[in-house]
Design a protein around this motif. Structure first.
Motif, mmCIF file in Angstrom:
data_model
loop_
_atom_site.group_PDB
_atom_site.id
_atom_site.type_symbol
_atom_site.label_atom_id
_atom_site.label_comp_id
_atom_site.label_asym_id
_atom_site.label_seq_id
_atom_site.Cartn_x
_atom_site.Cartn_y
_atom_site.Cartn_z
ATOM 1 N N PRO A 195 -22.512 -6.076 -29.195
ATOM 2 C CA PRO A 195 -23.260 -5.153 -28.193
ATOM 3 C C PRO A 195 -23.224 -5.823 -26.572
ATOM 4 C CG PRO A 195 -24.853 -6.315 -29.353
ATOM 5 C CD PRO A 195 -23.430 -6.543 -30.085
ATOM 6 N N ILE A 196 -22.694 -5.039 -25.722
ATOM 7 C CA ILE A 196 -22.802 -5.433 -24.368
ATOM 8 C C ILE A 196 -23.550 -4.583 -23.500
ATOM 9 C CG2 ILE A 196 -20.530 -6.395 -24.502
ATOM 10 C CD1 ILE A 196 -19.434 -4.028 -23.261
ATOM 11 N N HIS A 218 -22.840 -4.525 -15.316
ATOM 12 C CA HIS A 218 -23.148 -5.587 -15.979
ATOM 13 C C HIS A 218 -24.679 -5.327 -16.248
ATOM 14 C CE1 HIS A 218 -19.367 -7.340 -15.885
ATOM 15 N NE2 HIS A 218 -18.881 -7.120 -14.437
ATOM 16 N N ARG A 219 -25.301 -4.091 -16.610
ATOM 17 C CA ARG A 219 -26.444 -4.056 -16.608
ATOM 18 C C ARG A 219 -27.003 -4.753 -17.947
ATOM 19 N NH1 ARG A 219 -27.594 2.286 -16.790
ATOM 20 N NH2 ARG A 219 -26.709 2.067 -18.894
ATOM 21 N N PRO A 220 -28.166 -5.498 -17.901
ATOM 22 C CA PRO A 220 -28.680 -6.077 -19.158
ATOM 23 C C PRO A 220 -29.187 -4.973 -19.909
ATOM 24 C CG PRO A 220 -30.128 -6.709 -17.133
ATOM 25 C CD PRO A 220 -28.558 -5.856 -16.581
ATOM 26 N N PRO A 245 -25.460 2.472 -28.219
ATOM 27 C CA PRO A 245 -24.993 0.913 -27.879
ATOM 28 C C PRO A 245 -23.716 0.960 -27.524
ATOM 29 C CG PRO A 245 -26.344 1.034 -29.898
ATOM 30 C CD PRO A 245 -25.939 2.528 -29.578
ATOM 31 N N VAL A 246 -23.254 0.176 -26.593
ATOM 32 C CA VAL A 246 -21.992 0.048 -26.317
ATOM 33 C C VAL A 246 -21.436 -1.332 -26.731
ATOM 34 C CG1 VAL A 246 -20.387 -0.249 -24.145
ATOM 35 C CG2 VAL A 246 -22.341 1.287 -24.134
ATOM 36 N N ILE A 247 -19.982 -1.526 -27.403
ATOM 37 C CA ILE A 247 -19.764 -2.530 -27.859
ATOM 38 C C ILE A 247 -18.410 -2.943 -27.316
ATOM 39 C CG2 ILE A 247 -20.893 -2.313 -30.262
ATOM 40 C CD1 ILE A 247 -17.983 -1.319 -31.137
ATOM 41 N N ASP A 248 -18.007 -4.508 -27.350
ATOM 42 C CA ASP A 248 -16.837 -4.744 -26.833
ATOM 43 C C ASP A 248 -15.901 -4.824 -28.038
ATOM 44 O OD1 ASP A 248 -17.333 -7.099 -28.331
ATOM 45 O OD2 ASP A 248 -17.797 -8.347 -26.763
ATOM 46 N N TRP A 249 -14.599 -5.423 -27.640
ATOM 47 C CA TRP A 249 -13.448 -5.428 -28.663
ATOM 48 C C TRP A 249 -13.836 -6.268 -29.878
ATOM 49 C CZ3 TRP A 249 -11.406 -10.227 -29.647
ATOM 50 C CH2 TRP A 249 -11.636 -11.261 -28.868
ATOM 51 N N ARG A 250 -14.724 -7.321 -29.759
ATOM 52 C CA ARG A 250 -15.126 -7.965 -30.963
ATOM 53 C C ARG A 250 -16.458 -7.380 -31.968
ATOM 54 N NH1 ARG A 250 -17.217 -13.084 -28.237
ATOM 55 N NH2 ARG A 250 -18.364 -11.466 -27.000
ATOM 56 N N GLY A 251 -16.921 -6.073 -31.427
ATOM 57 C CA GLY A 251 -17.702 -5.355 -32.136
ATOM 58 C C GLY A 251 -19.205 -5.896 -31.680
#
Length: 144
Positions: A113-114, A12-14, A105-111
């Motif tokens: 960025p997380i 959960h690193r910002p 960049p890492v993305i979630d299922w909605r596209g």
């Protein structure tokens, strides 16, 4: 380590993010504060670009431009390669190697960025694995 999911690597690193109207100088200050060599450019929560130290050096400093007067939107890298958080970390490293970049960049299922992976995350993971191995060997030594 290569088979670990990216979500495990970033936790959960910002991550630092700014808008395209941010000055390059302010972007550099944010990078320093976050101890990050890249910052994501977001618009309405969506990724529109990335600005790295290399972008600043090659597109601002080397051109003798004033970073206070240049907006990040004019120097950022657009059409950024991304990766889903469920993919293996090894796949991310392969993409970075093949693409010649050090941030992903890492993305979630909605596209959306997380997170932000950096090449040095591979060293962090190797270091953790090495530490665990040393602890395991020490425990075996105590038993014997």
């Amino acid at each position: 380590m290569p088979n670990r999911k990216i979500s495990e690597v970033i936790g959960h690193r910002p991550f630092p993010s700014i808008t395209k109207s941010t000055s390059v100088r302010d972007a550099a200050i944010i990078m320093r504060e976050w101890q990050s060599s890249a910052v994501l450019i977001l618009e309405d929560g969506l990724l529109i670009g990335i600005c790295t130290e290399r972008d600043i050096v090659f597109r601002v400093v080397a051109q003798a431009c004033d970073p206070s007067l240049i907006q990040v939107g004019t120097i950022m890298t657009c059409d950024v390669q991304t990766i889903h958080s469920s993919k293996p970390f090894g796949h991310a490293l392969h993409l970075m190697y093949e693409g010649g970049f050090r941030h992903l960049p890492v993305i979630d299922w909605r596209g959306r960025p997380i997170g932000l992976l950096a090449a040095h995350d591979a060293l962090d993971a190797d270091g953790l694995q090495m530490e665990q191995e040393l602890v395991r060997r020490e425990e075996i030594t105590v038993i014997l």
